[in-house]
Design a protein around this motif. Structure first.
Motif, PDB file in Angstrom:
ATOM      1  N   PRO A 155       0.813  -1.041   0.099  1.00 19.67           N
ATOM      2  CA  PRO A 155       0.009  -0.034   0.166  1.00 19.67           C
ATOM      3  C   PRO A 155       0.938   1.345  -0.037  1.00 19.67           C
ATOM      4  O   PRO A 155       2.143   1.334   0.387  1.00 19.67           O
ATOM      5  CB  PRO A 155      -0.869  -0.162   1.415  1.00 19.67           C
ATOM      6  N   TRP A 156       0.353   2.478  -0.326  1.00 19.23           N
ATOM      7  CA  TRP A 156       0.756   3.671  -0.324  1.00 19.23           C
ATOM      8  C   TRP A 156       0.827   3.944   1.202  1.00 19.23           C
ATOM      9  O   TRP A 156      -0.084   3.966   2.095  1.00 19.23           O
ATOM     10  CB  TRP A 156       0.072   4.754  -0.944  1.00 19.23           C
ATOM     11  N   THR A 157       1.992   4.442   1.651  1.00 16.48           N
ATOM     12  CA  THR A 157       2.182   4.768   3.092  1.00 16.48           C
ATOM     13  C   THR A 157       2.888   6.217   3.377  1.00 16.48           C
ATOM     14  O   THR A 157       3.621   6.411   2.501  1.00 16.48           O
ATOM     15  CB  THR A 157       2.894   3.593   4.097  1.00 16.48           C
ATOM     16  N   LEU A 158       2.498   6.714   4.373  1.00  7.85           N
ATOM     17  CA  LEU A 158       3.390   7.992   4.793  1.00  7.85           C
ATOM     18  C   LEU A 158       3.797   7.937   6.296  1.00  7.85           C
ATOM     19  O   LEU A 158       2.916   7.707   7.127  1.00  7.85           O
ATOM     20  CB  LEU A 158       2.482   9.126   4.356  1.00  7.85           C
ATOM     21  N   VAL A 159       4.894   8.452   6.323  1.00  5.93           N
ATOM     22  CA  VAL A 159       5.332   8.422   7.764  1.00  5.93           C
ATOM     23  C   VAL A 159       6.031   9.973   8.037  1.00  5.93           C
ATOM     24  O   VAL A 159       6.727  10.536   7.180  1.00  5.93           O
ATOM     25  CB  VAL A 159       6.763   7.484   7.955  1.00  5.93           C
ATOM     26  N   HIS A 160       5.441  10.453   9.133  1.00  7.13           N
ATOM     27  CA  HIS A 160       5.739  11.688   9.559  1.00  7.13           C
ATOM     28  C   HIS A 160       6.952  11.725  10.356  1.00  7.13           C
ATOM     29  O   HIS A 160       6.978  10.672  10.970  1.00  7.13           O
ATOM     30  CB  HIS A 160       4.635  12.539  10.344  1.00  7.13           C
ATOM     31  N   ALA A 161       7.828  12.964  10.460  1.00  7.25           N
ATOM     32  CA  ALA A 161       9.036  12.867  11.127  1.00  7.25           C
ATOM     33  C   ALA A 161       9.805  11.589  11.117  1.00  7.25           C
ATOM     34  O   ALA A 161      10.231  10.959  11.962  1.00  7.25           O
ATOM     35  CB  ALA A 161       8.609  12.921  12.867  1.00  7.25           C
ATOM     36  N   ALA A 162      10.249  11.300   9.742  1.00  7.35           N
ATOM     37  CA  ALA A 162      10.574  10.015   9.315  1.00  7.35           C
ATOM     38  C   ALA A 162      12.089   9.962   9.792  1.00  7.35           C
ATOM     39  O   ALA A 162      12.846   8.864   9.596  1.00  7.35           O
ATOM     40  CB  ALA A 162      10.424   9.762   7.961  1.00  7.35           C
ATOM     41  N   VAL A 171       9.922   3.582   8.548  1.00  5.59           N
ATOM     42  CA  VAL A 171      10.380   3.594   7.153  1.00  5.59           C
ATOM     43  C   VAL A 171      11.009   2.393   6.685  1.00  5.59           C
ATOM     44  O   VAL A 171      10.740   1.830   5.413  1.00  5.59           O
ATOM     45  CB  VAL A 171      11.144   5.060   6.862  1.00  5.59           C
ATOM     46  N   GLN A 172      11.990   1.987   7.564  1.00  9.67           N
ATOM     47  CA  GLN A 172      12.832   0.749   7.405  1.00  9.67           C
ATOM     48  C   GLN A 172      11.848  -0.591   7.316  1.00  9.67           C
ATOM     49  O   GLN A 172      11.889  -1.451   6.505  1.00  9.67           O
ATOM     50  CB  GLN A 172      13.765   0.776   8.299  1.00  9.67           C
ATOM     51  N   ILE A 173      10.980  -0.693   8.021  1.00  6.73           N
ATOM     52  CA  ILE A 173       9.950  -1.838   8.287  1.00  6.73           C
ATOM     53  C   ILE A 173       8.782  -1.838   7.156  1.00  6.73           C
ATOM     54  O   ILE A 173       8.629  -2.770   6.698  1.00  6.73           O
ATOM     55  CB  ILE A 173       9.389  -2.037   9.639  1.00  6.73           C
ATOM     56  N   LEU A 174       8.278  -0.800   6.664  1.00 13.03           N
ATOM     57  CA  LEU A 174       7.524  -0.359   5.661  1.00 13.03           C
ATOM     58  C   LEU A 174       8.340  -0.916   4.545  1.00 13.03           C
ATOM     59  O   LEU A 174       7.547  -1.615   3.689  1.00 13.03           O
ATOM     60  CB  LEU A 174       7.015   0.806   5.889  1.00 13.03           C
ATOM     61  N   SER A 175       9.384  -0.322   4.318  1.00 11.04           N
ATOM     62  CA  SER A 175      10.226  -0.879   2.989  1.00 11.04           C
ATOM     63  C   SER A 175      10.410  -2.373   2.945  1.00 11.04           C
ATOM     64  O   SER A 175      10.193  -2.838   1.863  1.00 11.04           O
ATOM     65  CB  SER A 175      11.767   0.052   3.217  1.00 11.04           C
ATOM     66  N   VAL A 176      10.875  -2.892   3.982  1.00  8.96           N
ATOM     67  CA  VAL A 176      10.985  -4.420   4.246  1.00  8.96           C
ATOM     68  C   VAL A 176       9.612  -5.212   3.676  1.00  8.96           C
ATOM     69  O   VAL A 176       9.561  -6.148   3.060  1.00  8.96           O
ATOM     70  CB  VAL A 176      11.490  -4.976   5.545  1.00  8.96           C
ATOM     71  N   MET A 177       8.790  -4.648   4.420  1.00  5.60           N
ATOM     72  CA  MET A 177       7.132  -5.297   3.898  1.00  5.60           C
ATOM     73  C   MET A 177       6.891  -4.795   2.615  1.00  5.60           C
ATOM     74  O   MET A 177       5.763  -5.504   2.070  1.00  5.60           O
ATOM     75  CB  MET A 177       6.390  -4.659   4.991  1.00  5.60           C
ATOM     76  N   GLY A 178       7.391  -4.173   1.733  1.00  2.00           N
ATOM     77  CA  GLY A 178       7.035  -3.848   0.266  1.00  2.00           C
ATOM     78  C   GLY A 178       6.347  -2.776   0.062  1.00  2.00           C
ATOM     79  O   GLY A 178       5.633  -2.707  -0.952  1.00  2.00           O
ATOM     80  N   LYS A 188      16.665  19.246   4.078  1.00  3.05           N
ATOM     81  CA  LYS A 188      17.113  18.552   3.435  1.00  3.05           C
ATOM     82  C   LYS A 188      17.953  17.420   3.866  1.00  3.05           C
ATOM     83  O   LYS A 188      17.979  16.137   3.299  1.00  3.05           O
ATOM     84  CB  LYS A 188      18.263  19.173   2.490  1.00  3.05           C
ATOM     85  N   GLU A 189      18.642  17.556   4.845  1.00  5.65           N
ATOM     86  CA  GLU A 189      19.563  16.744   5.871  1.00  5.65           C
ATOM     87  C   GLU A 189      18.704  15.463   6.152  1.00  5.65           C
ATOM     88  O   GLU A 189      18.934  14.128   6.026  1.00  5.65           O
ATOM     89  CB  GLU A 189      20.476  17.176   6.785  1.00  5.65           C
ATOM     90  N   LYS A 190      17.611  15.948   6.892  1.00  5.57           N
ATOM     91  CA  LYS A 190      16.495  14.799   7.469  1.00  5.57           C
ATOM     92  C   LYS A 190      15.964  14.103   6.341  1.00  5.57           C
ATOM     93  O   LYS A 190      15.531  12.720   6.469  1.00  5.57           O
ATOM     94  CB  LYS A 190      15.631  15.413   8.453  1.00  5.57           C
ATOM     95  N   CYS A 191      15.526  14.682   5.461  1.00  7.09           N
ATOM     96  CA  CYS A 191      15.298  13.927   4.083  1.00  7.09           C
ATOM     97  C   CYS A 191      16.078  13.021   3.558  1.00  7.09           C
ATOM     98  O   CYS A 191      15.419  11.996   3.021  1.00  7.09           O
ATOM     99  CB  CYS A 191      14.461  15.069   3.066  1.00  7.09           C
ATOM    100  N   GLU A 192      17.198  13.444   3.377  1.00 12.14           N
ATOM    101  CA  GLU A 192      18.223  12.410   3.005  1.00 12.14           C
ATOM    102  C   GLU A 192      18.429  11.157   3.858  1.00 12.14           C
ATOM    103  O   GLU A 192      18.369   9.999   3.360  1.00 12.14           O
ATOM    104  CB  GLU A 192      19.575  12.896   2.857  1.00 12.14           C
ATOM    105  N   LEU A 193      18.186  11.230   5.105  1.00 13.52           N
ATOM    106  CA  LEU A 193      18.296  10.291   6.192  1.00 13.52           C
ATOM    107  C   LEU A 193      17.077   9.407   6.183  1.00 13.52           C
ATOM    108  O   LEU A 193      17.159   8.209   6.059  1.00 13.52           O
ATOM    109  CB  LEU A 193      18.503  10.812   7.497  1.00 13.52           C
ATOM    110  N   ALA A 199      12.741   5.378   2.197  1.00 16.57           N
ATOM    111  CA  ALA A 199      11.798   5.921   1.724  1.00 16.57           C
ATOM    112  C   ALA A 199      11.987   6.231   0.169  1.00 16.57           C
ATOM    113  O   ALA A 199      13.024   6.879  -0.111  1.00 16.57           O
ATOM    114  CB  ALA A 199      11.387   7.246   2.197  1.00 16.57           C
ATOM    115  N   GLN A 200      10.708   5.843  -0.742  1.00 14.94           N
ATOM    116  CA  GLN A 200      11.012   6.146  -2.287  1.00 14.94           C
ATOM    117  C   GLN A 200      10.926   7.653  -2.610  1.00 14.94           C
ATOM    118  O   GLN A 200      11.317   8.065  -3.502  1.00 14.94           O
ATOM    119  CB  GLN A 200      10.117   5.158  -2.601  1.00 14.94           C
ATOM    120  N   TRP A 201      10.120   8.302  -1.555  1.00 12.85           N
ATOM    121  CA  TRP A 201       9.789   9.529  -1.873  1.00 12.85           C
ATOM    122  C   TRP A 201       9.928  10.385  -0.426  1.00 12.85           C
ATOM    123  O   TRP A 201       9.647   9.874   0.529  1.00 12.85           O
ATOM    124  CB  TRP A 201       8.403   9.846  -2.413  1.00 12.85           C
ATOM    125  N   THR A 202      10.446  11.677  -0.555  1.00 17.71           N
ATOM    126  CA  THR A 202      10.637  12.368   0.525  1.00 17.71           C
ATOM    127  C   THR A 202       9.991  13.888   0.276  1.00 17.71           C
ATOM    128  O   THR A 202       9.933  14.143  -0.788  1.00 17.71           O
ATOM    129  CB  THR A 202      12.189  12.647   1.070  1.00 17.71           C
TER     130      THR A 202
END
Length: 337
Positions: A155-162, A171-178, A188-193, A199-202
Motif C-alpha cells: 500500500p501507499w504509506t506515509l511516515v511523518h517525522a521520518a 520507514v525501514q520496516i515498511l520498506s522491508v514489507m514492500g 534536506k539533511e533529514k529528508c536524505e536520512l 523511503a522512495q519519496w521524501t
C-alpha cells in the motif's frame, strides 16, 4: 549476591512537572527492594523516548499516581538479584518498565523483559526495544501490512517525522514489507536520512506543501496508511491526504495533542483513525515473544539498522531532553549509567 548491592544509587527524579530543569540528577537515592516475582536490574544503557517528555511535562500523569517520579520506559543491563525462577543474577536482559532513569530498576519478570539476544549488544537492544516494537506492531498489527514478494507492491504509506527514532524504524520496516513509502522530515539533511532508511519519496515539511506534494506523488489518490507521531500540527493535513478507506495511525504528540475530532469528518472518505499504544500489543508472554523475536531477527539480518544519535551520561539527561524536543536529533538517544 545481595551483599554486593549498595544501599543508594544514582538516578533522575522529577518532583513536579515542568521543563528540563525539573530533571534532578541525584546520587543518594535508595536502591529499590525487589518483591516476589521481580528482578533487580543494574542498568547499563537507558533509552530516551518522547513519552518520557510527556511524563516530565505532566501531559501524562505519573504511572505511580503522584510525584516524585523516576521516569523512563526501557533499558538493558544485568540482573543482580532475582525472586523469579525465570532469571538468575548475572543474566543480561533488556526490558520495558517504569523508572528506568536510574542505576537500578525493579522489573516484574512476568512482564516485558527478556534475555538479551545473542549478537545483540546492550547498547543496540536499549536503542531498539521500545521504538522498534512500536514501529513493528503498528505496521504489522495496527495497519495489518504483510510482507509482499515484490518491491513496492504494498500500500501507499506515509511516515511523518521520518528521520527520528520511531520514524526511521517505521520507514525501514515498511520498506522491508514492500510498501510504497513517502516520508516527511524537516530539512534536506533529514529528508536524505529518510531516503537512506528506504523511503522512495521524501517531502521537506519545512519548505514544501505536504498536501500538494503527496497528492502529486500519488496522482491524486492519497495514501492508504499514515503513521503520525507529530499530532496537532499534522492531523488536519492527514485528513486531506488520506485515501478513500484509508487508515490514520495517530500515535504521538510531538507538536501537542490532536484537537477533539468531529467524527463526521471521517465520513467523506470512509476513513479509519487509530490511537494504538505498544503495551496493548505485548500483554501476553506469547505476544512479547512473537514481536521481540521478529524485531531482533530483522536487526540481526541487517534488514533493519539501529541508528544511535548520541549516548549521554545519565547526569546530562536534561541536555538529552532539550535536544529531543528541539528537533536536533536523528535516530535514538541513550543514557549511559
Amino acid at each position: 549476591m545481595a551483599s554486593e548491592i549498595p544501599k543508594t544509587m544514582s538516578g533522575v527524579v522529577i518532583e513536579k512537572p515542568g521543563g528540563v530543569d525539573v530533571l534532578q540528577y541525584k546520587t543518594d537515592l535508595p536502591v529499590p527492594e525487589i518483591k516476589e516475582g521481580e528482578v533487580l536490574v543494574k542498568n547499563e544503557y537507558i533509552g530516551v523516548n518522547y513519552i518520557d517528555t510527556y511524563f516530565r511535562t505532566g501531559l501524562y500523569p505519573p504511572s505511580t499516581g503522584s510525584y516524585p517520579l523516576i521516569t523512563g520506559k526501557e533499558a538493558a543491563g544485568t540482573v543482580v538479584a532475582s525472586k523469579s525462577p525465570r532469571f538468575s543474577p548475572g543474566d543480561r536482559v533488556v526490558y520495558l518498565s517504569d523508572a528506568t532513569y536510574a542505576q537500578y530498576t525493579t522489573v516484574s519478570a512476568a512482564r516485558a523483559v527478556g534475555p538479551l539476544p545473542e549478537r545483540i549488544s546492550s547498547e543496540t537492544a536499549a536503542a531498539a526495544l521500545l521504538q522498534g516494537l512500536t514501529a513493528l506492531t503498528f505496521v504489522r498489527e495496527a495497519a495489518g501490512i504483510e510482507q509482499k514478494l515484490g518491491i513496492s507492491e504494498g500500500p501507499w504509506t506515509l511516515v511523518h517525522a521520518a528521520a527520528g527514532g520511531t520514524g526511521s524504524l517505521l520507514v525501514q520496516i515498511l520498506s522491508v514489507m514492500g510498501a510504497k513509502v513517502i516520508a516527511t522530515a524537516g530539512g534536506k539533511e533529514k529528508c536524505e536520512l529518510a531516503r537512506c532508511s528506504g523511503a522512495q519519496w521524501t517531502v521537506d515539511s519545512k519548505s514544501e506543501n505536504v498536501v500538494e506534494r503527496v497528492k502529486d506523488i500519488t496522482n491524486g489518490k492519497g495514501v492508504d496508511v499514515i503513521f503520525d507521531g507529530v499530532g496537532k500540527a499534522t492531523f488536519d493535513a492527514d485528513l486531506e491526504i488520506i485515501a478513500r478507506k484509508g487508515l490514520i495511525v495517530s500515535f504521538g504528540n510531538a507538536s501537542g495533542k490532536v484537537d477533539p475530532l468531529d467524527i463526521l469528518r471521517l465520513g467523506a472518505k470512509n476513513v479509519k483513525v487509530m490511537r494504538p499504544v505498544l503495551f496493548g500489543y505485548i500483554v501476553t508472554p506469547e505476544e512479547w515473544e512473537r514481536w521481540t523475536t521478529e524485531l531482533f531477527e530483522l536487526i540481526k539480518s541487517e534488514k533493519v539498522k539501529i541508528k544511535v544519535h548520541e549516548v549521554y551520561p545519565l547526569e546530562e539527561v536534561a541536555r538529552a531532553h532539550s535536544d529531543l524536543e528541539g528537533r536536533k536529533t536523528t535516530g535514538k538517544l541513550l543514557l549511559k549509567v
